[in-house]
Structures are given as structure tokens and as C-alpha cells.
Design an enzyme around this catalytic site. Structure first.
Site, mmCIF file in Angstrom:
data_model
loop_
_atom_site.group_PDB
_atom_site.id
_atom_site.type_symbol
_atom_site.label_atom_id
_atom_site.label_comp_id
_atom_site.label_asym_id
_atom_site.label_seq_id
_atom_site.Cartn_x
_atom_site.Cartn_y
_atom_site.Cartn_z
ATOM 1 N N ALA A 67 69.866 34.944 44.210
ATOM 2 C CA ALA A 67 70.891 35.433 43.292
ATOM 3 C C ALA A 67 70.280 36.300 42.204
ATOM 4 C CB ALA A 67 71.636 34.257 42.669
ATOM 5 N N GLU A 107 69.292 39.762 44.490
ATOM 6 C CA GLU A 107 70.217 40.366 45.453
ATOM 7 C C GLU A 107 71.525 40.797 44.797
ATOM 8 O OE1 GLU A 107 71.987 41.798 48.838
ATOM 9 O OE2 GLU A 107 69.884 41.301 48.466
ATOM 10 N N SER A 150 72.155 41.224 41.553
ATOM 11 C CA SER A 150 71.905 42.247 40.532
ATOM 12 C C SER A 150 71.665 43.612 41.161
ATOM 13 C CB SER A 150 70.699 41.848 39.668
ATOM 14 O OG SER A 150 70.994 40.704 38.900
ATOM 15 N N CYS A 187 78.766 31.882 36.539
ATOM 16 C CA CYS A 187 77.416 32.325 36.906
ATOM 17 C C CYS A 187 76.389 31.994 35.824
ATOM 18 C CB CYS A 187 77.430 33.828 37.162
ATOM 19 S SG CYS A 187 75.799 34.524 37.533
ATOM 20 N N GLU A 228 69.902 43.062 31.505
ATOM 21 C CA GLU A 228 69.291 44.085 32.349
ATOM 22 C C GLU A 228 70.152 45.346 32.401
ATOM 23 O OE1 GLU A 228 67.069 40.989 35.465
ATOM 24 O OE2 GLU A 228 68.783 42.179 36.114
#
Length: 352
Positions: free
Chosen positions: A184, A187, A189, A301, A310
Site C-alpha cells: 500500500a 503501489e 501512491s 486509510c 508526498e
């Protein structure tokens, strides 16, 4: 629905549950965090949630910022055209999460192979998916054993120590948690970045320029972009799936016990009664109501704050450094990853 305990994930994998995918992928593992509910879910979630708080991530901001700058430096020095997926959209979350989990030096090709197969719905033959998952689980099992024998300051060591202190967390659950976080963390992101960059380099050019000129506008823009740009293949995954453990009435409709229900968060994120303005027009306006791109309720999440951090840094610094960045191929020539739960560009050739 996402917050209602009468609709849960664990019952999707009960003996009488219907098969939802042609063959199991990573998310069909009943031991992973996503598929646990109640006390088991709370116990596992507590072992990792302290890492993903806004306060904890604030300490990471300078380092994530330096990774963004380093990747842009590499782009500038590269021969053009350059693939923005491999050179940035995948490299950033991989670098950040590898550091967080103490996985520096992990083979990126091997990681990408696991990523392609972990969320497969019809992209590969069943035996190939199972072979990839077997290899991935073996990696996670070995990693947990290594960190138990020689713990460090990384997230994996912290998780293993917390699990060992709680006799009720099984070895399968801690291994499944580790490989889920590895997957997670890079992948999903990568998918979000890839789809967002396609928009910003085509219809969203005005947003691209404004993001590069004013960093303070990035947080609101990131939320609007997350709200408006889908990452899942809705033919394969129509929403966040839950199963009713008893009869539930929602909106005047009775959902019978045992029914599988999909919460179509993409439609919810575009509901004009909740969000009256078009996200493409109001890209820099803060949301009055939180979006559902990261879910809601107990399964919200864990990495949402890290993903936002990010994106905020990347979507300001990339257009600031390379305002003339543009696609090097026509939009219709972009190759897309298909047959997975997520949908994103396979590659994104750009120049400037």
C-alpha cells in the site's frame, strides 16, 4: 455505510460468502488488516497508527522534501524523453516507504512485480498471481524473522515488537500486516501520482502552473485532486466492499443480511448536494466536507497523512522546477495498466 458495524469486511470471507474475484489476490487474505473487524482490527491498527500521525510525519517533512528534490535533479540530468512513472511517480513513494520500513536496497523490479500481481483481478493467469504472492509472503516472513532477531528503529521492528508483546496477534497477521504496508505504501501512491500527473499535464495545465508558483495552495489542491480523480478500475472494483451481518436499512432500502455492498465513493465525492462546485474549477478552494478517497470509519486509510505529505511537496516542487514539463506522446498513446483493482499509466513519457 463505511462506519456502520453492521456492514463489515470480515464477513466477505466467511464460508458462505460469494466469490468476488476470479482468483484470490492480496486483498482476499482474511488475515490482513483490511479484512479484520472489531477487537482484532483495533489491536493490529494500534500497533501501526502511532507512526502515521500528523505530528510524527511532521518530523519526516524535511527528509521527504529532500527526496523530492533529488528525484527532480535526476530528471533534469536525464536524456529526454523520460518516463515520469519510473523516474518520479513510483520512485518517490518507494524511497519514502523503504526508509520508513528499513528496506533500503530492496530490488525495485521485484517490488513492482509484486505490486502488479498483488492487486490483479484479470491481468495475469491465476497460477502466476499465486506464485507472486507466495514469493511476496516468503519475503515478509523472512523480514519479520530478521527484525525479531535484530531489531532496529524502523517500522517493521516496531510492529514485530508490539505484536510479540500481545500474545493474541498471530504470526500470520503480523506478516500480512507488513506485506500490506509494503504494498500500500508504494503501489497506491504510485497510482494516485500517475493519474494526477496525467490530468495536470493535459486538462489541468493552469492548475500545474499555479501549483508551481505558490506552495501554500498545495494542501487544498491535493484534496480536490484526490476527490476528483479516480484510481480504481470501477469495472473491477465498484467501491469499498462490505457485507451485511444483519438486515440494514439505508436510504429507505433494506439490505438483507449476507448481501455484499459496494460504497461508490467516487460518486459520493462528486455529489453536487455535498460539493456544489466542480473540483476542476475550485481546485484551490478548501473542502467544507472531507472527501472519501481514503475511505471512512474504522478502516480509514492509515497512510492518508503520508500520501498527502508526498503529494503536497511533489505537486509544488515539480512544476516549480519544471514549469514547461509536457507529455512527449499524444494522450491516446499512453499505455494503461488494466485488469487490476487500480488503474493508472504504465508509463508517462515527458519532456520539457
Amino acid at each position: 455505510m463505511l462506519a456502520d458495524p453492521r456492514l463489515n469486511r470480515a464477513h466477505l470471507f466467511a464460508a458462505d460468502a460469494p466469490r468476488l474475484t476470479p482468483y484470490p489476490n492480496l486483498l482476499d487474505n482474511p488475515d490482513i488488516l483490511n479484512n479484520l473487524d472489531g477487537i482484532e482490527h483495533q489491536r493490529l491498527r494500534r500497533t501501526v497508527s502511532r507512526t502515521f500521525t500528523p505530528r510524527a510525519l511532521a518530523r519526516w517533512r524535511p527528509w521527504v522534501s529532500s527526496v523530492v528534490d533529488e528525484l527532480i535533479d535526476r530528471l533534469v540530468e536525464s536524456d529526454r524523453p523520460v518516463d515520469l512513472i519510473g523516474g518520479f511517480a513510483r520512485s518517490l513513494p518507494v524511497a519514502v516507504f523503504s526508509r520508513l520500513m528499513g528496506l533500503d536496497g530492496l530490488d525495485n523490479k521485484r517490488l513492482a512485480y509484486w505490486g502488479d500481481h498483488a492487486f490483479a483481478a484479470a491481468a495475469f493467469p491465476s497460477h502466476q498471481v499465486q506464485e507472486a504472492l507466495t514469493d511476496f509472503i516468503a519475503f515478509g516472513t523472512e523480514l519479520v524473522a530478521q527484525r525479531r532477531a535484530d531489531p532496529g528503529e524502523d517500522l517493521v521492528s516496531t510492529l514485530v515488537q508490539a505484536a510479540d508483546e500481545d500474545d493474541e496477534v498471530t504470526e500470520q497477521q503480523i506478516v500480512s500486516l507488513v506485506i500490506l504496508l509494503v504494498m500500500a505504501g508504494h503501489e497506491v501512491s504510485t497510482t494516485v501520482f500517475g493519474n494526477t500527473l496525467v490530468y495536470l499535464l493535459t486538462d489541468g495545465r493552469a492548475t500545474w502552473r499555479e501549483l508551481g508558483s505558490d506552495e501554500s495552495k498545495a494542501p487544498a489542491a491535493v484534496d480536490q485532486l484526490l476527490r476528483g480523480i479516480p484510481i480504481s478500475d470501477r469495472d473491477v472494483l465498484p467501491g469499498f466492499l462490505r457485507r451485511a451481518v444483519e438486515d440494514v436499512e439505508i436510504g429507505g432500502v433494506v439490505i438483507p443480511a449476507g448481501s455484499v455492498v459496494a460504497a461508490d465513493t467516487m460518486s459520493a465525492n462528486l455529489d453536487p448536494e455535498v460539493y456544489p462546485e466542480d473540483w476542476r474549477v475550485e481546485t484551490f478552494s478548501p473542502l467544507d466536507t472531507p472527501h472519501l478517497a481514503f475511505g471512512a470509519g474504522p478502516h480509514y486509510c492509515l497512510g492518508a497523512w503520508l500520501a498527502r505529505l508526498e503529494m503536497e511537496l511533489a505537486l509544488h516542487r515539480l512544476p516549480k522546477r519544471l514549469p514547461g514539463l509536457r507529455l512527449a506522446v499524444p494522450l491516446e498513446a499512453i499505455e494503461w495498466r488494466e485488469g487490476l483493482l487500480t488503474r493508472s499509466p504504465q508509463n508517462l513519457p515527458v519532456t520539457w
